[in-house]
Design a protein around this motif. Structure first.
Motif, PDB file in Angstrom:
ATOM      1  N   GLY A  33      -1.968 134.420 -52.080  1.00  0.00           N
ATOM      2  CA  GLY A  33      -1.663 134.067 -50.700  1.00  0.00           C
ATOM      3  C   GLY A  33      -0.878 132.775 -50.611  1.00  0.00           C
ATOM      4  N   ALA A  34      -1.279 131.784 -51.427  1.00  0.00           N
ATOM      5  CA  ALA A  34      -0.553 130.511 -51.433  1.00  0.00           C
ATOM      6  C   ALA A  34       0.868 130.696 -51.947  1.00  0.00           C
ATOM      7  CB  ALA A  34      -1.307 129.495 -52.291  1.00  0.00           C
ATOM      8  N   ALA A  35       1.041 131.567 -52.935  1.00  0.00           N
ATOM      9  CA  ALA A  35       2.394 131.835 -53.453  1.00  0.00           C
ATOM     10  C   ALA A  35       3.262 132.489 -52.389  1.00  0.00           C
ATOM     11  CB  ALA A  35       2.311 132.731 -54.690  1.00  0.00           C
ATOM     12  N   ALA A  36       2.692 133.443 -51.642  1.00  0.00           N
ATOM     13  CA  ALA A  36       3.434 134.068 -50.547  1.00  0.00           C
ATOM     14  C   ALA A  36       3.776 133.040 -49.480  1.00  0.00           C
ATOM     15  CB  ALA A  36       2.622 135.207 -49.947  1.00  0.00           C
ATOM     16  N   MET A  37       2.856 132.136 -49.207  1.00  0.00           N
ATOM     17  CA  MET A  37       3.111 131.082 -48.228  1.00  0.00           C
ATOM     18  C   MET A  37       4.251 130.173 -48.692  1.00  0.00           C
ATOM     19  SD  MET A  37       2.385 127.561 -47.875  1.00  0.00           S
ATOM     20  CE  MET A  37       0.912 127.286 -48.851  1.00  0.00           C
ATOM     21  N   LEU A  38       4.255 129.800 -49.972  1.00  0.00           N
ATOM     22  CA  LEU A  38       5.324 128.942 -50.492  1.00  0.00           C
ATOM     23  C   LEU A  38       6.675 129.651 -50.430  1.00  0.00           C
ATOM     24  CD1 LEU A  38       3.547 127.305 -53.571  1.00  0.00           C
ATOM     25  CD2 LEU A  38       4.128 126.229 -51.393  1.00  0.00           C
ATOM     26  N   ALA A 159       6.149 121.412 -43.299  1.00  0.00           N
ATOM     27  CA  ALA A 159       4.853 120.783 -43.587  1.00  0.00           C
ATOM     28  C   ALA A 159       3.769 121.293 -42.637  1.00  0.00           C
ATOM     29  CB  ALA A 159       4.981 119.265 -43.488  1.00  0.00           C
ATOM     30  N   ILE A 160       4.103 121.430 -41.351  1.00  0.00           N
ATOM     31  CA  ILE A 160       3.137 121.937 -40.376  1.00  0.00           C
ATOM     32  C   ILE A 160       2.804 123.394 -40.677  1.00  0.00           C
ATOM     33  CG2 ILE A 160       2.852 122.528 -37.935  1.00  0.00           C
ATOM     34  CD1 ILE A 160       4.536 119.991 -37.329  1.00  0.00           C
ATOM     35  N   ASP A 161       3.822 124.174 -41.023  1.00  0.00           N
ATOM     36  CA  ASP A 161       3.613 125.567 -41.414  1.00  0.00           C
ATOM     37  C   ASP A 161       2.651 125.661 -42.594  1.00  0.00           C
ATOM     38  OD1 ASP A 161       4.801 127.356 -39.707  1.00  0.00           O
ATOM     39  OD2 ASP A 161       6.326 128.026 -41.119  1.00  0.00           O
ATOM     40  N   VAL A 162       2.884 124.818 -43.597  1.00  0.00           N
ATOM     41  CA  VAL A 162       2.057 124.841 -44.807  1.00  0.00           C
ATOM     42  C   VAL A 162       0.604 124.534 -44.472  1.00  0.00           C
ATOM     43  CG1 VAL A 162       1.582 123.619 -46.973  1.00  0.00           C
ATOM     44  CG2 VAL A 162       3.913 124.340 -46.431  1.00  0.00           C
ATOM     45  N   LEU A 163       0.365 123.518 -43.664  1.00  0.00           N
ATOM     46  CA  LEU A 163      -1.011 123.161 -43.294  1.00  0.00           C
ATOM     47  C   LEU A 163      -1.713 124.312 -42.579  1.00  0.00           C
ATOM     48  CD1 LEU A 163      -0.531 119.476 -42.068  1.00  0.00           C
ATOM     49  CD2 LEU A 163      -1.595 120.266 -44.196  1.00  0.00           C
ATOM     50  N   TRP A 164      -1.007 124.969 -41.666  1.00  0.00           N
ATOM     51  CA  TRP A 164      -1.605 126.087 -40.937  1.00  0.00           C
ATOM     52  C   TRP A 164      -1.904 127.253 -41.870  1.00  0.00           C
ATOM     53  CZ3 TRP A 164      -4.363 127.968 -37.285  1.00  0.00           C
ATOM     54  CH2 TRP A 164      -4.318 129.321 -36.973  1.00  0.00           C
ATOM     55  N   TYR A 165      -0.924 127.622 -42.685  1.00  0.00           N
ATOM     56  CA  TYR A 165      -1.112 128.796 -43.540  1.00  0.00           C
ATOM     57  C   TYR A 165      -2.112 128.540 -44.663  1.00  0.00           C
ATOM     58  CZ  TYR A 165       2.532 131.528 -41.286  1.00  0.00           C
ATOM     59  OH  TYR A 165       3.266 132.246 -40.380  1.00  0.00           O
ATOM     60  N   LEU A 166      -2.257 127.287 -45.092  1.00  0.00           N
ATOM     61  CA  LEU A 166      -3.308 126.987 -46.069  1.00  0.00           C
ATOM     62  C   LEU A 166      -4.683 127.277 -45.477  1.00  0.00           C
ATOM     63  CD1 LEU A 166      -2.123 123.704 -47.847  1.00  0.00           C
ATOM     64  CD2 LEU A 166      -2.353 125.991 -48.844  1.00  0.00           C
ATOM     65  N   CYS A 167      -4.857 126.964 -44.192  1.00  0.00           N
ATOM     66  CA  CYS A 167      -6.122 127.296 -43.524  1.00  0.00           C
ATOM     67  C   CYS A 167      -6.315 128.804 -43.470  1.00  0.00           C
ATOM     68  CB  CYS A 167      -6.137 126.716 -42.106  1.00  0.00           C
ATOM     69  SG  CYS A 167      -6.143 124.916 -42.043  1.00  0.00           S
ATOM     70  N   VAL A 168      -5.236 129.534 -43.167  1.00  0.00           N
ATOM     71  CA  VAL A 168      -5.309 130.990 -43.114  1.00  0.00           C
ATOM     72  C   VAL A 168      -5.670 131.559 -44.482  1.00  0.00           C
ATOM     73  CG1 VAL A 168      -3.960 133.100 -42.746  1.00  0.00           C
ATOM     74  CG2 VAL A 168      -3.704 131.172 -41.171  1.00  0.00           C
ATOM     75  N   GLY A 173      -9.282 134.181 -47.944  1.00  0.00           N
ATOM     76  CA  GLY A 173      -9.850 134.205 -49.296  1.00  0.00           C
ATOM     77  C   GLY A 173     -11.367 134.210 -49.274  1.00  0.00           C
ATOM     78  N   SER A 174     -11.958 133.488 -48.308  1.00  0.00           N
ATOM     79  CA  SER A 174     -13.418 133.494 -48.179  1.00  0.00           C
ATOM     80  C   SER A 174     -13.918 134.860 -47.725  1.00  0.00           C
ATOM     81  CB  SER A 174     -13.848 132.424 -47.173  1.00  0.00           C
ATOM     82  OG  SER A 174     -13.479 131.139 -47.615  1.00  0.00           O
ATOM     83  N   ALA A 175     -13.205 135.462 -46.776  1.00  0.00           N
ATOM     84  CA  ALA A 175     -13.602 136.783 -46.291  1.00  0.00           C
ATOM     85  C   ALA A 175     -13.449 137.834 -47.374  1.00  0.00           C
ATOM     86  CB  ALA A 175     -12.765 137.163 -45.073  1.00  0.00           C
ATOM     87  N   ARG A 176     -12.547 137.599 -48.313  1.00  0.00           N
ATOM     88  CA  ARG A 176     -12.309 138.569 -49.395  1.00  0.00           C
ATOM     89  C   ARG A 176     -13.577 138.813 -50.207  1.00  0.00           C
ATOM     90  NH1 ARG A 176      -9.970 137.883 -54.892  1.00  0.00           N
ATOM     91  NH2 ARG A 176      -8.919 139.839 -55.452  1.00  0.00           N
ATOM     92  N   ARG A 177     -14.412 137.782 -50.343  1.00  0.00           N
ATOM     93  CA  ARG A 177     -15.655 137.955 -51.099  1.00  0.00           C
ATOM     94  C   ARG A 177     -16.598 138.935 -50.403  1.00  0.00           C
ATOM     95  NH1 ARG A 177     -16.894 131.526 -52.245  1.00  0.00           N
ATOM     96  NH2 ARG A 177     -14.960 131.062 -53.382  1.00  0.00           N
ATOM     97  N   LEU A 178     -16.524 138.946 -49.077  1.00  0.00           N
ATOM     98  CA  LEU A 178     -17.405 139.829 -48.313  1.00  0.00           C
ATOM     99  C   LEU A 178     -16.797 141.209 -48.090  1.00  0.00           C
ATOM    100  CD1 LEU A 178     -18.472 137.246 -45.568  1.00  0.00           C
ATOM    101  CD2 LEU A 178     -19.700 137.847 -47.666  1.00  0.00           C
ATOM    102  N   MET A 179     -15.490 141.317 -48.307  1.00  0.00           N
ATOM    103  CA  MET A 179     -14.779 142.565 -47.996  1.00  0.00           C
ATOM    104  C   MET A 179     -14.067 143.108 -49.227  1.00  0.00           C
ATOM    105  SD  MET A 179     -13.224 141.294 -44.332  1.00  0.00           S
ATOM    106  CE  MET A 179     -12.643 142.928 -43.854  1.00  0.00           C
ATOM    107  N   GLY A 180     -14.671 142.885 -50.389  1.00  0.00           N
ATOM    108  CA  GLY A 180     -14.026 143.285 -51.628  1.00  0.00           C
ATOM    109  C   GLY A 180     -14.272 144.719 -52.043  1.00  0.00           C
TER     110      GLY A 180
END
Length: 208
Positions: A33-38, A159-168, A173-180
């Protein structure tokens, strides 16, 4: 402050980039996800630099250039969506058992592919170019060097985009553990595929 607030609201507005980043985060993890964001932000920065140099003004002035890029972008989104639907079908064919990952979904191959997905999604969006050339100049202070200020605003936008998408990325990524579970992942592929195809069709059908 006005620019930061406006840029944040624009970052939070859902679009093709959001779908791609969320999909990669859910299916391949936070690093993908971070790679796609970059990749997406590299495309956003390219549009910002183009606006600073006056190149993206061609999209505003030339109907042909805009239409060509618009249809190309629509085709890219439909292709991404169709690929996601095909992957969902493949996983369904496995009876919901082990998850069949895309070729190269592990290691560097996955990160490189995710980066390219983000980059192409941003680069193939003509609205980003029109937005950059119409939005950024509004915040250039009177008397300031236009080129330098537009480049600064472009970097701040990224920079603002990066901060927002890092939160996303972190939340997904946290939800992925519950929806794997394979069945859930297949359903997510189907949803993201339909959304991407729909966005591509809408982009193709829209008038300027």
């Amino acid at each position: 402050m006005a620019f930061c607030g406006a840029a944040l609201l624009i970052s939070m507005a859902p679009g093709p980039s959001t779908v791609v980043i969320m999909r990669q985060s859910m299916l391949s993890g936070r690093r993908a996800g971070a790679a796609a964001m970059l990749g997406n932000e590299a495309g956003v920065l390219a549009w910002g630099v183009a606006a600073a140099l006056g190149l993206s003004a061609l999209l505003v002035a030339s109907q042909v250039a805009y239409e060509v890029l618009r249809l190309a972008g629509a085709g890219v989104l439909v292709w991404f969506g169709a690929r996601a639907l095909w992957q969902a079908r493949r996983r369904g064919g496995d009876g919901g058992g082990a998850v069949v990952e895309d070729a190269g979904d592990a290691g560097r191959g996955s990160l490189g592919r995710s980066f390219r997905l983000g980059l192409v999604t941003a680069a193939a969006n003509p609205k980003a170019g029109v937005f950059a050339v119409s939005f950024l100049p509004q915040f250039v202070p009177e008397g300031a060097p236009v080129l330098g200020m537009l480049l600064v605003l472009s970097l701040l936008w990224v920079a603002i985009d990066v901060l927002w998408y890092l939160c996303v990325v972190w939340l997904v990524g946290s939800a992925r553990r519950l929806m794997g579970r394979p069945a859930v992942r297949r359903r997510l592929e189907q949803v993201s595929g339909v959304v991407l195809v729909g966005l591509g069709v809408r982009l193709a059908a829209e008038s300027r």
